[in-house]
Design a protein around this motif. Structure first.
Motif, PDB file in Angstrom:
ATOM      1  N   GLY A  83       0.806  -1.216   0.000  1.00 15.66           N
ATOM      2  CA  GLY A  83       0.000   0.000   0.000  1.00 15.66           C
ATOM      3  C   GLY A  83       0.837   1.263   0.000  1.00 15.66           C
ATOM      4  O   GLY A  83       2.020   1.259  -0.374  1.00 15.66           O
ATOM      5  N   GLN A  84       0.240   2.349   0.450  1.00 12.57           N
ATOM      6  CA  GLN A  84       0.854   3.666   0.351  1.00 12.57           C
ATOM      7  C   GLN A  84       1.848   3.918   1.491  1.00 12.57           C
ATOM      8  O   GLN A  84       1.485   3.947   2.664  1.00 12.57           O
ATOM      9  N   THR A  85       3.103   4.105   1.091  1.00  9.73           N
ATOM     10  CA  THR A  85       4.144   4.450   2.067  1.00  9.73           C
ATOM     11  C   THR A  85       4.393   5.960   2.013  1.00  9.73           C
ATOM     12  O   THR A  85       3.949   6.633   1.077  1.00  9.73           O
ATOM     13  N   ILE A 110       1.220   2.214   8.373  1.00 14.27           N
ATOM     14  CA  ILE A 110       1.209   2.787   9.718  1.00 14.27           C
ATOM     15  C   ILE A 110       2.616   2.637  10.287  1.00 14.27           C
ATOM     16  O   ILE A 110       3.079   1.519  10.554  1.00 14.27           O
ATOM     17  N   VAL A 111       3.314   3.746  10.424  1.00 13.50           N
ATOM     18  CA  VAL A 111       4.685   3.713  10.934  1.00 13.50           C
ATOM     19  C   VAL A 111       4.643   3.655  12.448  1.00 13.50           C
ATOM     20  O   VAL A 111       3.900   4.406  13.092  1.00 13.50           O
ATOM     21  N   GLY A 112       5.433   2.722  13.019  1.00  8.67           N
ATOM     22  CA  GLY A 112       5.448   2.571  14.473  1.00  8.67           C
ATOM     23  C   GLY A 112       4.083   2.185  14.999  1.00  8.67           C
ATOM     24  O   GLY A 112       3.568   2.772  15.960  1.00  8.67           O
ATOM     25  N   LEU A 118       8.263  -1.944  13.437  1.00  6.76           N
ATOM     26  CA  LEU A 118       8.732  -0.805  12.667  1.00  6.76           C
ATOM     27  C   LEU A 118       7.583  -0.152  11.907  1.00  6.76           C
ATOM     28  O   LEU A 118       7.457   1.075  11.869  1.00  6.76           O
ATOM     29  N   ALA A 119       6.743  -0.992  11.271  1.00  5.66           N
ATOM     30  CA  ALA A 119       5.640  -0.463  10.473  1.00  5.66           C
ATOM     31  C   ALA A 119       4.660  -1.585  10.161  1.00  5.66           C
ATOM     32  O   ALA A 119       5.007  -2.773  10.226  1.00  5.66           O
ATOM     33  N   GLU A 120       3.431  -1.183   9.833  1.00  4.82           N
ATOM     34  CA  GLU A 120       2.415  -2.130   9.378  1.00  4.82           C
ATOM     35  C   GLU A 120       2.090  -1.779   7.928  1.00  4.82           C
ATOM     36  O   GLU A 120       1.650  -0.681   7.623  1.00  4.82           O
TER      37      GLU A 120
END
Length: 515
Positions: A83-85, A110-112, A118-120
């Motif tokens: 998805g969108q980073t 979702i960062v953190g 680290l991210a989702e």
């Protein structure tokens, strides 16, 4: 036009992918003149308007050259994407923990997401958590970033969507839209997307000559496409032949089943090299070629064959060896992708591939080490035309014949002759443009236009005149003619004639019914 292996056009067929570098008639004409006989339209890029322009280019270039080039439509298949980073992406390091969900390609990373993660990352495959088990590999960006699934959270305590927890093994930057590969997982996802179905309908309506199916995992995937094509055409005889792309571990596990239902296969080494250990790919290529030959299925070897020619005027020595080894192994066709689609030197790439093929075929000619057997499955079937084709191969060897000549009403007889991989050209005379184009994927077969003669004697006389006028053989050279009586009836190939160019028929042998 001189014919290989002594020079000129190769017996191995060359497929060129169309793209911005080959998007005009003069370029496509030159590609045909250099030896390209099939042109690939990659349905992963562009829209039907773009595909129509490419198709028109090939048809116009075919008319200009007098050579009926074929068009292959390559279905994109499903792609699982991130998805969108954030614009700069997410940098991962070995040992990092990250999560993957099926929230959709349009969702944001979702960062953190929570302590320790680290991210989702959302993905475009809604059932990713259900399809993937602990211990499976998850690869991003063609395997540049590699992870191992260490946990599956079907119902996280914080109420968030189901997710996979992964540990990063090989780190790297992950950006929006990067592909996700799951080589260990049997995915609950169709091999065809709604876009693929639309492209397949367009291909049939516009009379494309071949259709390649991506993301094949089992024989049922090929059957599914053929059912769709049959529903569109209403007639199995009007369906374009299907090429199964072998690019997943699951396809290798069901290779015999796939070979039993497909019309041809492609060794798609790009995704195969991502999903399998890279060191295994050369051996897998040989295995696919060997098994496909046993079923009498043409094989295309594809991906990065002359990759450096996207930029450079000449290939590397390793690339030249790669093309030659594919031909030594029995490839019916070799394919150029970026080299002709976006490369700086598309015409030179086809020229070089033809040179490699001619040189390799010359080395193979007459060498018993490269003498192929008739396909095992056809020998076991005791099918008459297959038996005739095997007999022709022996005659060509015994007579040192220069050519094999076949009246190809629909191309079936030429297909069986091709499967015996003789080291002389097979001239497939036909009045059917569709048959002529589809013969372009058959090893050693060159399609020649001719109005249907009244009978077999007229066919021999006309073929003899064409051969002499084009310098394909000299007066007195032996050739072997294969045809059916009555001429022009599909599925009836029952005569072999030994003929000397410029002379009367010396000997005719008629196969007994049932052979």
């Amino acid at each position: 036009m001189v014919l290989s292996p002594s020079g000129g056009f190769p017996l191995t067929k060359i497929i060129a992918t169309l793209g911005p570098a080959s998007a005009d008639v003069p370029t496509v004409v030159r590609l045909i003149e250099e030896g390209a006989r099939v042109f690939r339209i990659n349905f992963s890029h562009g829209h039907q308007e773009d595909f129509a322009r490419f198709l028109a280019l090939v048809r116009e270039a075919s008319q200009a050259t007098g050579i009926e080039a074929a068009v292959l439509g390559d279905l994109a298949g499903p792609k699982i994407r991130v998805g969108q980073t954030p614009p700069e992406g997410i940098e991962t390091q070995p040992g990092d923990s990250v999560a993957f969900t099926g929230r959709g390609r349009d969702a944001a990373v979702i960062v953190g997401a929570e302590p320790g993660l680290l991210a989702e990352f959302p993905t475009s495959h809604a059932q990713i958590v259900n399809d993937v088990a602990i211990g499976h590999r998850l690869l991003v960006d063609d395997g540049a970033v590699r992870m191992l699934v260490v946990d599956r959270q079907i119902a996280p305590s914080d109420g968030s969507p189901p997710r996979l927890i992964c540990q990063v093994i090989v780190g790297g930057r992950i950006t929006s839209g990067k592909g996700v590969n799951l080589p260990d997982s049997m995915l609950s996802i169709s091999s065809m997307t709604p876009r693929d179905e639309d492209c397949a309908r367009w291909a049939v309506e516009n009379q494309l000559d071949f259709l390649a199916l991506s993301f094949v995992r089992q024989a049922e995937d090929v059957r599914g496409l053929k059912r769709l094509l049959r529903s569109i055409t209403g007639n199995a005889a009007q369906m374009p032949p299907v090429i199964a792309k072998i690019e997943t571990p699951q396809a290798l596990a069901d290779l015999e089943g796939i070979l039993g239902v497909t019309d041809a296969v492609m060794v798609a080494r790009g995704d195969l090299g991502v999903e399998m250990d890279l060191a295994e790919v050369p051996a897998l290529q040989k295995r696919i070629l060997r098994q496909a030959h046993e079923f009498g299925r043409p094989v295309i070897v594809a991906t990065q064959m002359l990759q450096s020619m996207i930029v450079d005027f000449n290939p590397t020595r390793a690339e030249v060896s790669d093309v030659a080894n594919a031909i030594f192994d029995g490839a019916d066709a070799v394919m150029l992708s970026g080299e002709t689609a976006v490369g700086n030197h598309p015409i030179q790439a086809v020229h070089m591939m033809a040179r490699i093929a001619r040189t390799t075929e010359k080395e193979m000619a007459g060498d018993p080490a490269y003498k192929a057997r008739a396909p095992m499955r056809l020998r076991e079937s005791r099918y008459r035309t297959a038996a005739l084709a095997h007999g022709v191969s022996a005659m060509v060897s015994d007579l040192s014949a220069k050519l094999v000549v076949n009246w190809a009403e629909l191309g079936g007889g030429a297909k069986y002759l091709s499967q015996n991989r003789m080291d002389v050209p097979i001239l497939g005379f036909s009045e059917s443009r569709v048959a002529m184009r589809q013969m372009n994927l058959m090893f050693g077969v060159m399609a020649v236009a001719m109005e249907r003669p009244a009978d077999g004697e007229e066919f021999i006389a006309k073929a003899d005149a064409v051969i002499q006028s084009r310098g394909w053989a000299k007066v007195g050279d032996p050739i072997v003619i294969v045809k059916g009586e009555p001429l022009g009836m599909p599925g009836v190939t029952n005569h072999i004639v030994i003929h000397y160019v410029g002379d009367v028929v010396r000997l005719r042998w008629r196969a007994k019914p049932g052979l």
